[in-house]
Design a protein around this motif. Structure first.
Motif, PDB file in Angstrom:
ATOM      1  N   PHE A 177       0.857  -1.186   0.000  1.00 53.12           N
ATOM      2  CA  PHE A 177       0.000   0.000   0.000  1.00 53.12           C
ATOM      3  C   PHE A 177       0.893   1.235   0.000  1.00 53.12           C
ATOM      4  O   PHE A 177       1.639   1.468   0.958  1.00 53.12           O
ATOM      5  CB  PHE A 177      -0.921  -0.014   1.216  1.00 53.12           C
ATOM      6  N   THR A 178       0.846   2.010  -1.095  1.00 53.33           N
ATOM      7  CA  THR A 178       1.687   3.197  -1.243  1.00 53.33           C
ATOM      8  C   THR A 178       0.792   4.431  -1.254  1.00 53.33           C
ATOM      9  O   THR A 178       0.365   4.896  -2.312  1.00 53.33           O
ATOM     10  CB  THR A 178       2.514   3.113  -2.543  1.00 53.33           C
ATOM     11  N   PRO A 179       0.480   4.979  -0.074  1.00 50.14           N
ATOM     12  CA  PRO A 179      -0.439   6.115  -0.001  1.00 50.14           C
ATOM     13  C   PRO A 179       0.266   7.430  -0.290  1.00 50.14           C
ATOM     14  O   PRO A 179       1.495   7.514  -0.274  1.00 50.14           O
ATOM     15  CB  PRO A 179      -0.915   6.067   1.444  1.00 50.14           C
ATOM     16  N   SER A 180      -0.528   8.459  -0.545  1.00 52.49           N
ATOM     17  CA  SER A 180       0.013   9.800  -0.728  1.00 52.49           C
ATOM     18  C   SER A 180      -0.865  10.774   0.029  1.00 52.49           C
ATOM     19  O   SER A 180      -1.898  11.236  -0.465  1.00 52.49           O
ATOM     20  CB  SER A 180       0.052  10.175  -2.213  1.00 52.49           C
ATOM     21  N   GLY A 181      -0.480  11.061   1.280  1.00 49.24           N
ATOM     22  CA  GLY A 181      -1.204  12.032   2.076  1.00 49.24           C
ATOM     23  C   GLY A 181      -2.608  11.621   2.444  1.00 49.24           C
ATOM     24  O   GLY A 181      -3.490  12.475   2.591  1.00 49.24           O
ATOM     25  N   VAL A 182      -2.845  10.325   2.611  1.00 47.71           N
ATOM     26  CA  VAL A 182      -4.196   9.836   2.894  1.00 47.71           C
ATOM     27  C   VAL A 182      -4.496   9.958   4.387  1.00 47.71           C
ATOM     28  O   VAL A 182      -3.588  10.097   5.216  1.00 47.71           O
ATOM     29  CB  VAL A 182      -4.355   8.367   2.447  1.00 47.71           C
ATOM     30  N   PRO A 183      -5.784   9.886   4.768  1.00 42.56           N
ATOM     31  CA  PRO A 183      -6.107   9.798   6.204  1.00 42.56           C
ATOM     32  C   PRO A 183      -5.411   8.585   6.821  1.00 42.56           C
ATOM     33  O   PRO A 183      -5.368   7.514   6.215  1.00 42.56           O
ATOM     34  CB  PRO A 183      -7.636   9.634   6.204  1.00 42.56           C
ATOM     35  N   PHE A 184      -4.887   8.759   8.025  1.00 37.75           N
ATOM     36  CA  PHE A 184      -4.124   7.675   8.637  1.00 37.75           C
ATOM     37  C   PHE A 184      -4.980   6.439   8.885  1.00 37.75           C
ATOM     38  O   PHE A 184      -4.455   5.327   8.979  1.00 37.75           O
ATOM     39  CB  PHE A 184      -3.490   8.155   9.950  1.00 37.75           C
ATOM     40  N   ILE A 217       6.961  12.358   6.968  1.00 37.59           N
ATOM     41  CA  ILE A 217       7.405  12.323   8.355  1.00 37.59           C
ATOM     42  C   ILE A 217       6.210  12.203   9.310  1.00 37.59           C
ATOM     43  O   ILE A 217       6.246  11.406  10.262  1.00 37.59           O
ATOM     44  CB  ILE A 217       8.257  13.558   8.701  1.00 37.59           C
ATOM     45  N   PRO A 218       5.107  12.977   9.117  1.00 41.09           N
ATOM     46  CA  PRO A 218       3.958  12.812  10.013  1.00 41.09           C
ATOM     47  C   PRO A 218       3.403  11.387  10.018  1.00 41.09           C
ATOM     48  O   PRO A 218       3.038  10.870  11.077  1.00 41.09           O
ATOM     49  CB  PRO A 218       2.934  13.816   9.459  1.00 41.09           C
ATOM     50  N   LEU A 219       3.338  10.760   8.835  1.00 39.40           N
ATOM     51  CA  LEU A 219       2.852   9.382   8.789  1.00 39.40           C
ATOM     52  C   LEU A 219       3.828   8.445   9.490  1.00 39.40           C
ATOM     53  O   LEU A 219       3.421   7.504  10.188  1.00 39.40           O
ATOM     54  CB  LEU A 219       2.628   8.938   7.341  1.00 39.40           C
ATOM     55  N   LEU A 220       5.123   8.697   9.334  1.00 43.61           N
ATOM     56  CA  LEU A 220       6.120   7.860   9.999  1.00 43.61           C
ATOM     57  C   LEU A 220       5.981   7.986  11.523  1.00 43.61           C
ATOM     58  O   LEU A 220       6.069   6.980  12.249  1.00 43.61           O
ATOM     59  CB  LEU A 220       7.522   8.268   9.549  1.00 43.61           C
ATOM     60  N   GLU A 221       5.767   9.210  12.007  1.00 46.19           N
ATOM     61  CA  GLU A 221       5.531   9.426  13.440  1.00 46.19           C
ATOM     62  C   GLU A 221       4.316   8.633  13.910  1.00 46.19           C
ATOM     63  O   GLU A 221       4.359   7.947  14.939  1.00 46.19           O
ATOM     64  CB  GLU A 221       5.320  10.922  13.724  1.00 46.19           C
ATOM     65  N   TRP A 222       3.221   8.763  13.177  1.00 45.55           N
ATOM     66  CA  TRP A 222       1.993   8.049  13.541  1.00 45.55           C
ATOM     67  C   TRP A 222       2.217   6.547  13.512  1.00 45.55           C
ATOM     68  O   TRP A 222       1.763   5.819  14.423  1.00 45.55           O
ATOM     69  CB  TRP A 222       0.864   8.431  12.579  1.00 45.55           C
ATOM     70  N   GLY A 253       6.668  11.266  -1.458  1.00 47.20           N
ATOM     71  CA  GLY A 253       7.845  10.787  -0.760  1.00 47.20           C
ATOM     72  C   GLY A 253       8.477  11.785   0.196  1.00 47.20           C
ATOM     73  O   GLY A 253       8.068  12.937   0.322  1.00 47.20           O
ATOM     74  N   ILE A 254       9.509  11.299   0.909  1.00 47.43           N
ATOM     75  CA  ILE A 254      10.266  12.100   1.869  1.00 47.43           C
ATOM     76  C   ILE A 254      11.610  12.442   1.241  1.00 47.43           C
ATOM     77  O   ILE A 254      12.346  11.556   0.813  1.00 47.43           O
ATOM     78  CB  ILE A 254      10.487  11.324   3.179  1.00 47.43           C
ATOM     79  N   GLU A 266      16.202  13.335   9.838  1.00 45.21           N
ATOM     80  CA  GLU A 266      14.919  13.389  10.552  1.00 45.21           C
ATOM     81  C   GLU A 266      14.227  12.030  10.539  1.00 45.21           C
ATOM     82  O   GLU A 266      13.647  11.605  11.537  1.00 45.21           O
ATOM     83  CB  GLU A 266      14.006  14.438   9.920  1.00 45.21           C
ATOM     84  N   VAL A 267      14.280  11.369   9.389  1.00 50.16           N
ATOM     85  CA  VAL A 267      13.689  10.034   9.277  1.00 50.16           C
ATOM     86  C   VAL A 267      14.319   9.094  10.296  1.00 50.16           C
ATOM     87  O   VAL A 267      13.626   8.371  11.035  1.00 50.16           O
ATOM     88  CB  VAL A 267      13.868   9.487   7.850  1.00 50.16           C
ATOM     89  N   LEU A 268      15.632   9.095  10.343  1.00 47.79           N
ATOM     90  CA  LEU A 268      16.339   8.182  11.246  1.00 47.79           C
ATOM     91  C   LEU A 268      16.056   8.496  12.710  1.00 47.79           C
ATOM     92  O   LEU A 268      15.986   7.587  13.546  1.00 47.79           O
ATOM     93  CB  LEU A 268      17.834   8.236  10.958  1.00 47.79           C
ATOM     94  N   GLU A 269      15.850   9.769  13.032  1.00 47.14           N
ATOM     95  CA  GLU A 269      15.501  10.134  14.402  1.00 47.14           C
ATOM     96  C   GLU A 269      14.156   9.521  14.794  1.00 47.14           C
ATOM     97  O   GLU A 269      14.000   8.988  15.906  1.00 47.14           O
ATOM     98  CB  GLU A 269      15.438  11.654  14.540  1.00 47.14           C
TER      99      GLU A 269
END
Length: 409
Positions: free
Chosen positions: A99-106, A124-129, A166-167, A174-177
């Motif tokens: 599943f490769t989303p683009s800015g979709v609702p989480f 990054i927000p999706l990665l945080e979530w 993409g990021i 930031e990703v690695l953090e």
């Protein structure tokens, strides 16, 4: 291509005009043998590599096409919950679907993960979530934007600095953090450069960027280089040299794996490459209008069935099936929608007469899937020709189909 040249269906002794006569006009028709051949070309180009092909099914989501892909060992890349559901209806296990989303609702991401699909994280927000929600209990890929511009035109480039997808590779720290903060299980890195890429060089450039980024992720299993291989739209058209691409990418991939310390799996996500050449949009000529400025061929279809020429300025080769040996004349081929609705401008065709059947080539990708009911027009039927047999795989819409979701009838 001269008017006398065979179409891909001719090797199966399939009469395109007969298909139209049987199933009505307009009609989408797909050649299963072409899909099988294109998948074979990609597999052969990467012979010796642990390769996985993920069909980017947004190109064509007909269940018969999805089932054919599953039969030949091709898995799926989806971009919406609907495509994910279609894949499972077609017989895929969710574990075979990315599943490769683009800015979709989480919540869409949650539903995909809960179903068992692997998610390709693109922000990054999706990665945080994802980290807050799953920690290291669920695997994911990260979609990297390599900041490389390549593709047929700006509308189908997806890896340049201004793209929404993409990021950015410049944000790896930031990703690695975030990954470290939540101990997220990153099993793969992904990128998709765009579509209609003619030469191997952009693929090699982004591969090098992705390989370099991958060295910062110790537990990878997958490198996903997307898709975007150029297909042939017109006679003599330049296409991606798959043999050369396979050789060069394979060499660099093997070198990277040796440096990384273990073998990884290489993924590609072709969409158009697998299905475009398999498809025809068959139409009938309704009016031939001679005008001092242009000769117009009007057909019983329009941008509601094939929007690519108006949306992207894309070229679709056109055959006059009914009069292939007629004298050549120059036409604008136009649709029946109440908008500027042009399939081809100043196109030389064997003389077109009212009632002639025309075939638009390379209509297997982003044809039906981008169709609409504009002007309250009905979508056409679809037919799959495979193993010598033609079968209806989607009936033609009716007015009842257009009205069934309205509440005040």
């Amino acid at each position: 291509m001269s008017s006398a040249e065979p179409t891909p269906f001719s090797t199966h002794q399939i009469d395109l005009a007969a298909l139209l006569e049987t199933y009505g006009s307009p009609l989408y028709a797909y050649d299963g043998a072409t899909i099988r051949r294109k998948a074979g070309e990609l597999k052969q180009a990467f012979d010796g590599i642990d390769l996985k092909i993920k069909y980017a099914c947004k190109a064509n989501t007909n269940l018969a096409i999805l089932r054919l892909m599953r039969e030949i060992g091709v898995e799926l890349d989806v971009v919406s919950p609907g495509e994910l559901e279609m894949g499972m209806i077609a017989g895929y296990n969710a574990s075979q679907i990315t599943f490769t989303p683009s800015g979709v609702p989480f919540e869409e991401v949650r539903s995909a993960v809960d179903a068992g699909a692997i998610v390709n994280v693109d922000s990054i927000p999706l990665l945080e979530w994802f980290g807050q929600t799953y920690g290291n209990t669920k695997p994911c890929l990260i979609r990297i934007k390599p900041n490389v511009a390549a593709g047929g035109n700006a509308k189908i480039m997806t890896a340049h600095a201004d793209s929404k997808f993409g990021i950015s590779v410049l944000m790896l720290d930031e990703v690695l953090e975030v990954v470290k903060k939540y101990d997220i299980k990153i099993v793969g890195l992904h990128q998709h450069t765009g579509s209609d890429i003619k030469d191997a060089e952009p693929f090699l450039k982004v591969a090098d960027i992705l390989f370099e980024a991958a060295k910062r992720f110790p537990d990878l299993e997958i490198i996903d280089l997307g898709g975007g291989f150029k297909v042939s739209y017109l006679p003599g058209d330049h296409v991606t040299d798959m043999e050369l691409l396979g050789k060069n990418i394979s060499e660099r991939f093997n070198t990277f794996c040796n440096e990384y310390g273990r073998k990884l799996q290489l993924w590609f996500e072709p969409g158009k490459f697998l299905v475009s050449e398999s498809g025809f949009l068959l139409v009938k000529t309704t009016v031939v209008k001679e005008d001092p400025a242009r000769n117009f061929v009007h057909v019983d279809s329009g941008l509601n069935h094939l929007i690519r020429p108006m949306m992207y300025g894309s070229y679709h080769h056109i055959l006059n099936i009914s009069n292939p040996g007629g004298p050549l004349k120059t036409y604008n081929v136009v649709g029946y929608i109440c908008e500027t609705d042009t399939f081809a401008t100043d196109r030389e065709l064997p003389e077109v007469r009212q009632g002639d059947v025309l075939a638009f080539l390379n209509a297997g990708a982003y044809g039906f899937t981008m169709s609409s009911n504009y002007n309250a027009r009905l979508r056409p039927a679809e037919v799959l020709v495979d193993n010598g047999n033609a079968r209806l795989v989607r009936r033609r819409e009716t007015l009842e189909d257009l009205l069934k979701t309205q509440m005040d009838i």
